[in-house]
Enzyme design. Structure first.
Site, PDB file in Angstrom:
ATOM      1  N   CYS A  81      36.108 -17.368-110.882  1.00  0.00           N
ATOM      2  CA  CYS A  81      35.382 -18.272-109.978  1.00  0.00           C
ATOM      3  C   CYS A  81      36.350 -19.185-109.227  1.00  0.00           C
ATOM      4  O   CYS A  81      36.142 -19.485-108.054  1.00  0.00           O
ATOM      5  CB  CYS A  81      34.374 -19.107-110.758  1.00  0.00           C
ATOM      6  SG  CYS A  81      32.919 -18.207-111.329  1.00  0.00           S
TER       7      CYS A  81
ATOM      8  N   CYS B  19      27.535 -10.674-111.485  1.00  0.00           N
ATOM      9  CA  CYS B  19      27.297 -11.883-112.290  1.00  0.00           C
ATOM     10  C   CYS B  19      25.877 -12.422-112.126  1.00  0.00           C
ATOM     11  O   CYS B  19      25.593 -13.548-112.539  1.00  0.00           O
ATOM     12  CB  CYS B  19      28.294 -12.973-111.913  1.00  0.00           C
ATOM     13  SG  CYS B  19      30.009 -12.528-112.240  1.00  0.00           S
TER      14      CYS B  19
ATOM     15  N   CYS C 199      29.834 -22.572-111.543  1.00  0.00           N
ATOM     16  CA  CYS C 199      31.070 -21.862-111.209  1.00  0.00           C
ATOM     17  C   CYS C 199      32.235 -22.786-110.894  1.00  0.00           C
ATOM     18  O   CYS C 199      33.371 -22.336-110.755  1.00  0.00           O
ATOM     19  CB  CYS C 199      30.831 -20.935-110.019  1.00  0.00           C
ATOM     20  SG  CYS C 199      30.309 -21.802-108.528  1.00  0.00           S
TER      21      CYS C 199
END
Length: 249
Positions: free
Chosen positions: A132, A218, A243
């Site tokens: 991320c 995800c 994230c």
């Protein structure tokens, strides 16, 4: 309530305390008033950060009416669903606006995938955060350079991590920018009512049980009893469902 100042737009760098104090009055303002204030005080020095979820589509539609100078940018992680790219094209054509796109640094992505593979983010929380950081957090920093404020579709109802989201935040993580969340108090029902009443286009994945949409590997559909972000990084504990773009304090 009227919150629009008649004074000329001044950047945060030139008038930090006064502008932040003025923005504090927006906590009780309507979304339309907030966007009108952004147009008056920041103009093109502010932008909507859009992942093209349903909240972002509400913001884009409202901004065309109340803050036409507001820019729109997105972070293309390289792992987005095709439905998201299709919606971006719809937005460009319908609203006639450029969508500024920021990619992760090529060398960092190549190194990550060459050494860790294509699904390293599922091995551990640290590995997921690394992915991320490369694909989202660093591009966001570049996207915000030169801006005085940014606008997001965060809502308090989205998850337990977001119940304290304020309408106005002083974003010290990005040099002291104003961060505005005009939909903070909106319910999911309010969002969808606006979409339907105004025939606003939205991501096709929402109709397939995806209330929150991020990178394809995800994100999954959620069960009826799950919260709106339960489909994000579902293999982790719920308290980790962010994230890094919006740090939890």
């Amino acid at each position: 309530m009227s919150v629009v100042s008649s004074s000329p737009a001044l950047g945060i760098a030139r008038e930090p305390a006064a502008l932040l104090a003025e923005a504090a009055s927006l906590e009780a303002a309507t979304t339309e008033e907030i966007l009108a204030w952004v147009e008056q005080r920041l103009g093109a020095r502010a932008a909507i950060a859009s992942s093209f979820g349903v909240e972002d589509m509400v913001l884009i539609d409202l901004a065309r009416k109340h803050a036409p100078s507001l820019r729109v940018f997105t972070l293309d992680t390289g792992r987005l669903p095709s439905e998201t790219y299709e919606l971006i094209e719809v937005v460009r054509n319908r609203y006639g606006i450029p969508v500024e796109t920021y990619f992760p640094e090529r060398a960092r992505v190549e190194a990550l995938e060459s050494t860790q593979g294509y699904f390293s983010f599922r091995r551990s929380l640290d590995a997921r955060k690394e992915c991320c950081a490369i694909r989202k957090v660093e591009p966001l920093r570049r996207a915000l350079q030169g801006l005085d404020g940014w606008v997001t579709g965060l809502r308090r109802e989205q998850s337990a991590n977001r119940t304290e989201v304020a309408v106005v935040e002083h974003d010290r993580d990005h040099g002291g920018l104003l961060k505005l969340n005009p939909l903070a108090a909106w319910s999911r029902q309010q969002v969808w009512s606006y979409i339907q009443a105004n025939a606003v286009p939205y991501n096709a994945l929402h109709d397939r049980g995806y209330p929150s949409i991020g990178c394809a590997p995800c994100t999954r559909a959620v069960k009826p009893y799950e919260d709106e972000r339960a489909g994000r990084w579902w293999w982790e504990s719920r308290e980790h469902s962010e994230c890094g773009l919006h740090p939890v304090r």
